[in-house]
Write a protein that holds these residues in place. Structure first.
Motif, mmCIF file in Angstrom:
data_model
loop_
_atom_site.group_PDB
_atom_site.id
_atom_site.type_symbol
_atom_site.label_atom_id
_atom_site.label_comp_id
_atom_site.label_asym_id
_atom_site.label_seq_id
_atom_site.Cartn_x
_atom_site.Cartn_y
_atom_site.Cartn_z
ATOM 1 N N PHE A 34 47.763 -5.888 49.489
ATOM 2 C CA PHE A 34 48.061 -5.907 50.917
ATOM 3 C C PHE A 34 46.949 -6.637 51.678
ATOM 4 C CE2 PHE A 34 51.299 -2.579 50.654
ATOM 5 C CZ PHE A 34 50.929 -1.884 49.524
ATOM 6 N N TYR A 36 45.671 -6.202 55.656
ATOM 7 C CA TYR A 36 45.783 -5.514 56.928
ATOM 8 C C TYR A 36 44.903 -6.233 57.949
ATOM 9 C CZ TYR A 36 48.257 -1.545 54.956
ATOM 10 O OH TYR A 36 49.203 -0.747 54.364
ATOM 11 N N LEU A 46 49.742 -3.601 59.060
ATOM 12 C CA LEU A 46 50.072 -4.340 57.848
ATOM 13 C C LEU A 46 50.421 -5.776 58.220
ATOM 14 C CD1 LEU A 46 50.684 -4.371 54.804
ATOM 15 C CD2 LEU A 46 53.027 -3.692 55.381
ATOM 16 N N LYS A 49 52.227 -8.293 52.280
ATOM 17 C CA LYS A 49 52.037 -7.588 51.020
ATOM 18 C C LYS A 49 52.721 -8.336 49.891
ATOM 19 C CE LYS A 49 56.142 -4.753 51.645
ATOM 20 N NZ LYS A 49 56.661 -3.400 51.988
ATOM 21 N N GLY A 95 51.375 0.561 42.042
ATOM 22 C CA GLY A 95 52.794 0.621 42.359
ATOM 23 C C GLY A 95 53.482 1.836 41.776
ATOM 24 N N TYR B 31 53.763 10.264 51.270
ATOM 25 C CA TYR B 31 52.328 10.120 51.045
ATOM 26 C C TYR B 31 51.571 10.058 52.369
ATOM 27 C CZ TYR B 31 54.295 8.639 46.630
ATOM 28 O OH TYR B 31 55.019 8.589 45.480
ATOM 29 N N MET B 32 50.465 10.789 52.415
ATOM 30 C CA MET B 32 49.578 10.729 53.573
ATOM 31 C C MET B 32 48.137 10.723 53.099
ATOM 32 S SD MET B 32 51.474 13.186 56.358
ATOM 33 C CE MET B 32 50.588 12.487 57.761
ATOM 34 N N TYR B 48 43.796 12.642 50.091
ATOM 35 C CA TYR B 48 45.154 12.149 50.166
ATOM 36 C C TYR B 48 46.130 13.191 49.631
ATOM 37 C CZ TYR B 48 44.850 10.993 45.160
ATOM 38 O OH TYR B 48 44.707 11.055 43.802
ATOM 39 N N SER B 49 47.410 12.962 49.930
ATOM 40 C CA SER B 49 48.454 13.901 49.535
ATOM 41 C C SER B 49 49.697 13.125 49.118
ATOM 42 C CB SER B 49 48.794 14.821 50.711
ATOM 43 O OG SER B 49 49.965 15.569 50.429
ATOM 44 N N VAL B 50 50.285 13.531 48.008
ATOM 45 C CA VAL B 50 51.499 12.868 47.538
ATOM 46 C C VAL B 50 52.749 13.683 47.864
ATOM 47 C CG1 VAL B 50 50.268 11.616 45.743
ATOM 48 C CG2 VAL B 50 51.302 13.822 45.211
ATOM 49 N N SER B 94 52.727 6.665 53.845
ATOM 50 C CA SER B 94 53.412 5.620 53.096
ATOM 51 C C SER B 94 54.513 6.234 52.244
ATOM 52 C CB SER B 94 52.420 4.863 52.208
ATOM 53 O OG SER B 94 51.918 5.707 51.186
ATOM 54 N N THR B 96 57.302 5.199 48.686
ATOM 55 C CA THR B 96 57.673 4.276 47.621
ATOM 56 C C THR B 96 59.191 4.174 47.548
ATOM 57 O OG1 THR B 96 57.690 6.035 45.968
ATOM 58 C CG2 THR B 96 55.645 4.810 46.234
ATOM 59 N N GLY B 99 59.795 3.011 42.855
ATOM 60 C CA GLY B 99 58.490 3.092 42.210
ATOM 61 C C GLY B 99 57.447 2.149 42.748
ATOM 62 N N VAL B 100 57.716 1.477 43.868
ATOM 63 C CA VAL B 100 56.776 0.493 44.401
ATOM 64 C C VAL B 100 56.354 0.908 45.807
ATOM 65 C CG1 VAL B 100 56.449 -1.922 45.061
ATOM 66 C CG2 VAL B 100 57.826 -1.332 43.040
ATOM 67 N N GLU B 101 55.044 0.826 46.047
ATOM 68 C CA GLU B 101 54.528 1.106 47.383
ATOM 69 C C GLU B 101 55.118 0.146 48.394
ATOM 70 O OE1 GLU B 101 51.486 4.179 46.799
ATOM 71 O OE2 GLU B 101 52.497 3.362 48.541
ATOM 72 N N ARG B 102 55.536 0.695 49.535
ATOM 73 C CA ARG B 102 56.184 -0.141 50.549
ATOM 74 C C ARG B 102 55.300 -0.364 51.757
ATOM 75 N NH1 ARG B 102 60.010 -3.028 48.005
ATOM 76 N NH2 ARG B 102 60.848 -1.674 46.367
ATOM 77 N N GLY B 103 54.049 0.001 51.677
ATOM 78 C CA GLY B 103 53.136 -0.278 52.780
ATOM 79 C C GLY B 103 52.808 0.965 53.567
ATOM 80 N N TYR B 104 51.657 0.958 54.131
ATOM 81 C CA TYR B 104 51.127 2.101 54.849
ATOM 82 C C TYR B 104 51.203 1.875 56.347
ATOM 83 C CZ TYR B 104 49.202 3.849 50.492
ATOM 84 O OH TYR B 104 49.053 4.332 49.218
#
Lengths: 114, 115
Positions: A34, A36, A46, A49, A95, B31-32, B48-50, B94, B96, B99-104
């Motif tokens: 990413f 930012y 953001l 990415k 990921g 996620y935070m 952090y927290s999932v 954020s 997913t 299975g992929v992170e989509r940005g925070y």
């Protein structure tokens, strides 16, 4: 552990100049990458990415390509404006299997002069 | 507007005082996380927290506690403030997909000064 290294700043450019901010990373597996941006006095937004190798992220004239072979994600813009003056952060997260955490570079300050 | 809300925006504490920085998101993100930003050091992960009921330590957890009783809220507690905790604190959320992170998404920050 995972880490991100950015070029030292500040970077000072004249308006309409070409911008490159270098970013390299160390990570196991296949992180998402990413960029930012933080404008003065504000939080992080953001910018763009990329989630897999050879992906190109782009937004607002900025681009960055995920290069796995060189573990890099350099930020580029063809013609900067004064309004682009900000701090830019490169970051990564995994990921899968290790989400919820962003690892940041130290940030690069960009100053664009008219 | 949907997003991450942090309160307060500014706070001055005396050494030894305790306080809670609030963070709430209304995007149903699983996620935070909390970060602190110090000059020349970028942002460093505190905790952090999932998901609700699950938290873990980041890079600089000492002196801070967190809990996640709901998906929406992730407060950060300073147990006994020290001048070294003077910083700007950011909360982020954020999610997913496939299975992929989509940005925070980041909150606007809390500027904390400990005197």
């Amino acid at each position: 552990g995972d880490s991100v290294t950015q070029m030292e700043g500040p970077v000072t450019l004249s308006e309409e100049a070409f911008l490159t901010i270098n970013c390299t990373y160390t990570a196991t597996g296949y992180p998402s990458l990413f960029w930012y941006v933080q404008y003065p006095g504000e939080g992080l937004q953001l910018l763009l990415k990329a989630t897999k190798a050879d992906d190109k992220g782009s937004n607002k004239g900025f681009e960055a390509t995920y290069r796995k072979e060189t573990t890099s994600f350099h930020l580029e813009k063809g013609s900067v404006q004064v309004s682009d003056s900000a701090v830019y952060f490169c970051a990564l997260t995994h990921g899968s299997g290790n989400t919820g955490k962003l690892i940041f570079g130290q940030g690069t300050t960009l100053q664009v002069k008219p | 507007n949907a997003g991450v809300t942090q309160t307060p925006k500014f706070q001055v504490l005396k050494t030894g005082q305790s306080m809670t920085l609030q963070c709430a998101q209304d995007m149903n993100h699983e996620y935070m996380s909390w970060y602190r930003q110090d000059p020349g050091m970028g942002l460093r992960l505190i905790h952090y927290s999932v998901g609700a009921g699950i938290t873990d330590q980041g890079e600089v957890p000492n002196g801070y506690n967190v809990s996640r009783s709901t998906t929406e809220d992730f407060p950060l507690r300073l147990l006994s403030a020290a001048p070294s905790q003077t910083s700007v604190y950011f909360c982020a959320s954020s999610y997913t997909r496939a299975g992929v992170e989509r940005g925070y998404t980041f909150g606007s920050g809390t500027r904390l000064t400990v005197v």
